[in-house]
Scaffold this motif. Structure first.
Motif, PDB file in Angstrom:
ATOM      1  N   VAL A 132     -52.204   8.607  49.864  1.00 60.54           N
ATOM      2  CA  VAL A 132     -53.349   9.069  49.074  1.00 60.54           C
ATOM      3  C   VAL A 132     -54.221   9.972  49.929  1.00 60.54           C
ATOM      4  N   ARG A 133     -54.709  11.057  49.335  1.00 61.30           N
ATOM      5  CA  ARG A 133     -55.666  11.922  50.015  1.00 61.30           C
ATOM      6  C   ARG A 133     -57.044  11.700  49.415  1.00 61.30           C
ATOM      7  N   GLY A 134     -58.041  11.616  50.271  1.00 63.28           N
ATOM      8  CA  GLY A 134     -59.380  11.274  49.810  1.00 63.28           C
ATOM      9  C   GLY A 134     -60.335  12.442  49.770  1.00 63.28           C
ATOM     10  N   PRO A 135     -61.621  12.161  49.615  1.00 62.15           N
ATOM     11  CA  PRO A 135     -62.647  13.206  49.513  1.00 62.15           C
ATOM     12  C   PRO A 135     -62.851  13.917  50.846  1.00 62.15           C
ATOM     13  N   SER A 136     -63.356  15.136  50.768  1.00 57.75           N
ATOM     14  CA  SER A 136     -63.553  15.955  51.970  1.00 57.75           C
ATOM     15  C   SER A 136     -64.844  15.582  52.697  1.00 57.75           C
ATOM     16  N   HIS A 137     -64.805  15.739  54.008  1.00 56.79           N
ATOM     17  CA  HIS A 137     -65.978  15.522  54.853  1.00 56.79           C
ATOM     18  C   HIS A 137     -66.067  16.685  55.832  1.00 56.79           C
ATOM     19  N   GLU A 138     -67.266  16.903  56.378  1.00 59.94           N
ATOM     20  CA  GLU A 138     -67.430  17.955  57.377  1.00 59.94           C
ATOM     21  C   GLU A 138     -66.584  17.659  58.596  1.00 59.94           C
ATOM     22  N   GLY A 139     -66.125  18.737  59.233  1.00 61.88           N
ATOM     23  CA  GLY A 139     -65.366  18.580  60.459  1.00 61.88           C
ATOM     24  C   GLY A 139     -66.269  18.309  61.651  1.00 61.88           C
ATOM     25  N   CYS A 140     -65.710  18.376  62.851  1.00 67.34           N
ATOM     26  CA  CYS A 140     -66.460  18.020  64.058  1.00 67.34           C
ATOM     27  C   CYS A 140     -67.362  19.158  64.530  1.00 67.34           C
ATOM     28  N   CYS A 141     -68.299  18.804  65.396  1.00 70.28           N
ATOM     29  CA  CYS A 141     -69.190  19.782  66.012  1.00 70.28           C
ATOM     30  C   CYS A 141     -69.548  19.300  67.411  1.00 70.28           C
ATOM     31  N   PHE A 142     -70.157  20.184  68.196  1.00 72.05           N
ATOM     32  CA  PHE A 142     -70.582  19.818  69.542  1.00 72.05           C
ATOM     33  C   PHE A 142     -71.858  18.990  69.463  1.00 72.05           C
ATOM     34  N   VAL A 143     -71.940  17.946  70.284  1.00 72.10           N
ATOM     35  CA  VAL A 143     -73.005  16.959  70.165  1.00 72.10           C
ATOM     36  C   VAL A 143     -73.633  16.666  71.524  1.00 72.10           C
ATOM     37  N   SER A 144     -74.961  16.468  71.511  1.00 72.84           N
ATOM     38  CA  SER A 144     -75.693  16.034  72.706  1.00 72.84           C
ATOM     39  C   SER A 144     -76.661  14.930  72.313  1.00 72.84           C
ATOM     40  N   GLY A 145     -77.335  14.354  73.293  1.00 73.62           N
ATOM     41  CA  GLY A 145     -78.417  13.434  73.013  1.00 73.62           C
ATOM     42  C   GLY A 145     -79.662  14.208  72.624  1.00 73.62           C
ATOM     43  N   ARG A 146     -80.592  13.576  71.913  1.00 71.62           N
ATOM     44  CA  ARG A 146     -81.813  14.260  71.472  1.00 71.62           C
ATOM     45  C   ARG A 146     -82.654  14.758  72.645  1.00 71.62           C
ATOM     46  N   GLY A 147     -82.585  14.064  73.762  1.00 72.66           N
ATOM     47  CA  GLY A 147     -83.391  14.461  74.907  1.00 72.66           C
ATOM     48  C   GLY A 147     -82.722  15.463  75.827  1.00 72.66           C
ATOM     49  N   HIS A 148     -81.514  15.902  75.513  1.00 71.91           N
ATOM     50  CA  HIS A 148     -80.793  16.854  76.365  1.00 71.91           C
ATOM     51  C   HIS A 148     -81.492  18.213  76.321  1.00 71.91           C
ATOM     52  N   ALA A 149     -81.454  18.932  77.438  1.00 75.62           N
ATOM     53  CA  ALA A 149     -82.113  20.239  77.521  1.00 75.62           C
ATOM     54  C   ALA A 149     -81.559  21.232  76.501  1.00 75.62           C
ATOM     55  N   LEU A 150     -80.281  21.093  76.146  1.00 83.82           N
ATOM     56  CA  LEU A 150     -79.672  22.027  75.208  1.00 83.82           C
ATOM     57  C   LEU A 150     -79.991  21.694  73.754  1.00 83.82           C
ATOM     58  N   ALA A 151     -80.479  20.485  73.500  1.00 78.42           N
ATOM     59  CA  ALA A 151     -80.690  20.039  72.116  1.00 78.42           C
ATOM     60  C   ALA A 151     -81.772  20.844  71.413  1.00 78.42           C
ATOM     61  N   SER A 152     -82.756  21.325  72.165  1.00 78.34           N
ATOM     62  CA  SER A 152     -83.875  22.044  71.548  1.00 78.34           C
ATOM     63  C   SER A 152     -83.659  23.548  71.503  1.00 78.34           C
ATOM     64  N   ARG A 153     -82.537  24.011  72.028  1.00 74.75           N
ATOM     65  CA  ARG A 153     -82.284  25.457  72.075  1.00 74.75           C
ATOM     66  C   ARG A 153     -81.491  25.904  70.862  1.00 74.75           C
ATOM     67  N   ALA A 154     -81.833  27.060  70.351  1.00 75.68           N
ATOM     68  CA  ALA A 154     -81.123  27.626  69.202  1.00 75.68           C
ATOM     69  C   ALA A 154     -80.171  28.721  69.664  1.00 75.68           C
ATOM     70  N   ASN A 155     -79.185  28.976  68.840  1.00 75.41           N
ATOM     71  CA  ASN A 155     -78.271  30.091  69.060  1.00 75.41           C
ATOM     72  C   ASN A 155     -77.584  30.020  70.422  1.00 75.41           C
ATOM     73  N   LEU A 156     -77.099  28.837  70.764  1.00 67.66           N
ATOM     74  CA  LEU A 156     -76.375  28.657  72.020  1.00 67.66           C
ATOM     75  C   LEU A 156     -75.018  29.355  71.952  1.00 67.66           C
ATOM     76  N   SER A 157     -74.509  29.745  73.109  1.00 65.90           N
ATOM     77  CA  SER A 157     -73.152  30.284  73.196  1.00 65.90           C
ATOM     78  C   SER A 157     -72.243  29.219  73.803  1.00 65.90           C
ATOM     79  N   LEU A 158     -70.951  29.430  73.691  1.00 67.25           N
ATOM     80  CA  LEU A 158     -70.007  28.501  74.314  1.00 67.25           C
ATOM     81  C   LEU A 158     -70.163  28.510  75.829  1.00 67.25           C
ATOM     82  N   GLU A 159     -70.528  29.677  76.383  1.00 70.01           N
ATOM     83  CA  GLU A 159     -70.771  29.748  77.834  1.00 70.01           C
ATOM     84  C   GLU A 159     -71.953  28.861  78.230  1.00 70.01           C
ATOM     85  N   ASP A 160     -72.941  28.758  77.346  1.00 70.25           N
ATOM     86  CA  ASP A 160     -74.123  27.934  77.642  1.00 70.25           C
ATOM     87  C   ASP A 160     -73.769  26.459  77.765  1.00 70.25           C
TER      88      ASP A 160
END
Length: 311
Positions: A161-189
């Motif tokens: 059986v195939r079920g309902p669709s869900h969003e795929g994965c994404c890059f994740v950090s903790g809320r307090g990480h320095a990168l969490a508050s930055r917008a428009n990050l690059s993969l190099e970042d």
């Protein structure tokens, strides 16, 4: 000619112990008797199953083939006996269910509660693992059903059986990480950060490598490899690591984890939970009931295929 189950049991003992003497102890046989048993099995299949070496018994290519099938045969035998005992009222029906972490954490708890109320005589044995591990366990007959996003369908595995669709994965950090508050990050970042991911060769690790490769950026150096979702989330939350997870595992304002805003395409296309079994497997009554309950509770609508259910 059908294989004698006693010969198969002896073969499995030698293969698992790697020694005639140790296998003989496990089986409570003399070593000469076990040797004759293995020779009878080799005569029956018409090929040598072991190479006798000073360090023990090593499987030949023929033995490797038989080992895969013998494990399935042993598993089917135990399942059949358990089913008969359950029907006679001697034991309880059981279901061996494999699930990916997303299903275990988000979808299964309410389903299990209602399944327990509907079928109180059924015992659920749950294995949580990556898709690669669940696929191997299914093929070896160690699981009745598996709930995952994608398992390799073919000769050994079929999608029920195939079920309902869900969003795929994404890059994740903790809320307090320095990168969490930055917008428009690059993969190099983000690639120079500390990373925790499943081991090389797993589908999740391949997905991350593919995102970087598609954008011409070297994959990050992974500092910690683990198949434990608990360890991954703990390192991201408390030790400043980055990882790759589906949003359903951390969504909510109270979550200590957040999705990073990376400008290059990072989200996988939506994917669906599906229920899998071994190809043409005969589901027990308990497994058939669990399958129907999972379809109902998890919102599975489209029937992809069908295993034979015990009646």
């Amino acid at each position: 000619m059908p294989l004698d189950s006693r010969l198969v049991t002896a073969f499995l003992a030698v293969a698992e112990q790697g020694s005639l003497s140790r296998a003989a102890q496990v089986l409570n046989l003399t070593q000469p008797a076990l040797t004759r048993t293995i020779k009878r099995l080799e005569a029956q299949v018409g090929a040598p199953l072991f190479e006798r070496q000073p360090t023990g018994m090593k499987l030949t290519a023929y033995g490797e083939v038989l080992l895969r099938r013998a494990r399935i045969l042993e598993s089917e035998t135990q399942t059949t006996l358990s089913e008969i005992r359950a029907l006679r009222g001697i034991g309880q029906g059981s279901v061996r269910l494999g699930v990916v972490s997303s299903a275990a954490e988000v979808l299964l708890p309410p389903s299990i509660m209602r399944m327990g109320a509907a079928f109180p005589e059924t015992v659920l044995s749950i294995v949580v693992g990556l898709e690669d591990e669940l696929a191997v366990r299914l093929v070896h007959g160690e699981l009745d059903l598996a709930v995952a996003f994608h398992l390799p369908e073919g000769q050994d595995i079929q999608c029920l059986v195939r079920g309902p669709s869900h969003e795929g994965c994404c890059f994740v950090s903790g809320r307090g990480h320095a990168l969490a508050s930055r917008a428009n990050l690059s993969l190099e970042d983000i690639r120079e950060a500390n990373w925790v991911l499943p081991p090389e060769g797993t589908s999740v690790r391949s997905q991350v490598s593919e995102v970087f490769a598609r954008n011409g950026v070297p994959a990050p150096d992974v500092r910690v490899e683990t198949q434990s979702l608990l360890v991954m989330k703990a390192l991201v939350e408390r030790a400043g690591f980055l990882t790759w997870l589906p949003p359903m595992l951390f969504e909510g304002v109270a979550s200590p984890l957040v999705a990073l805003d990376v400008r290059q395409a990072q989200m996988q296309s939506s994917r669906s939970f599906s229920i899998y079994c071994r190809t043409n497997s005969l589901l027990t009554v308990a497994a058939s009931r669990a399958l129907q309950q999972l379809r109902k509770e998890l919102g599975f609508g489209h029937q992809a295929g069908g295993a034979r259910g015990a009646t």
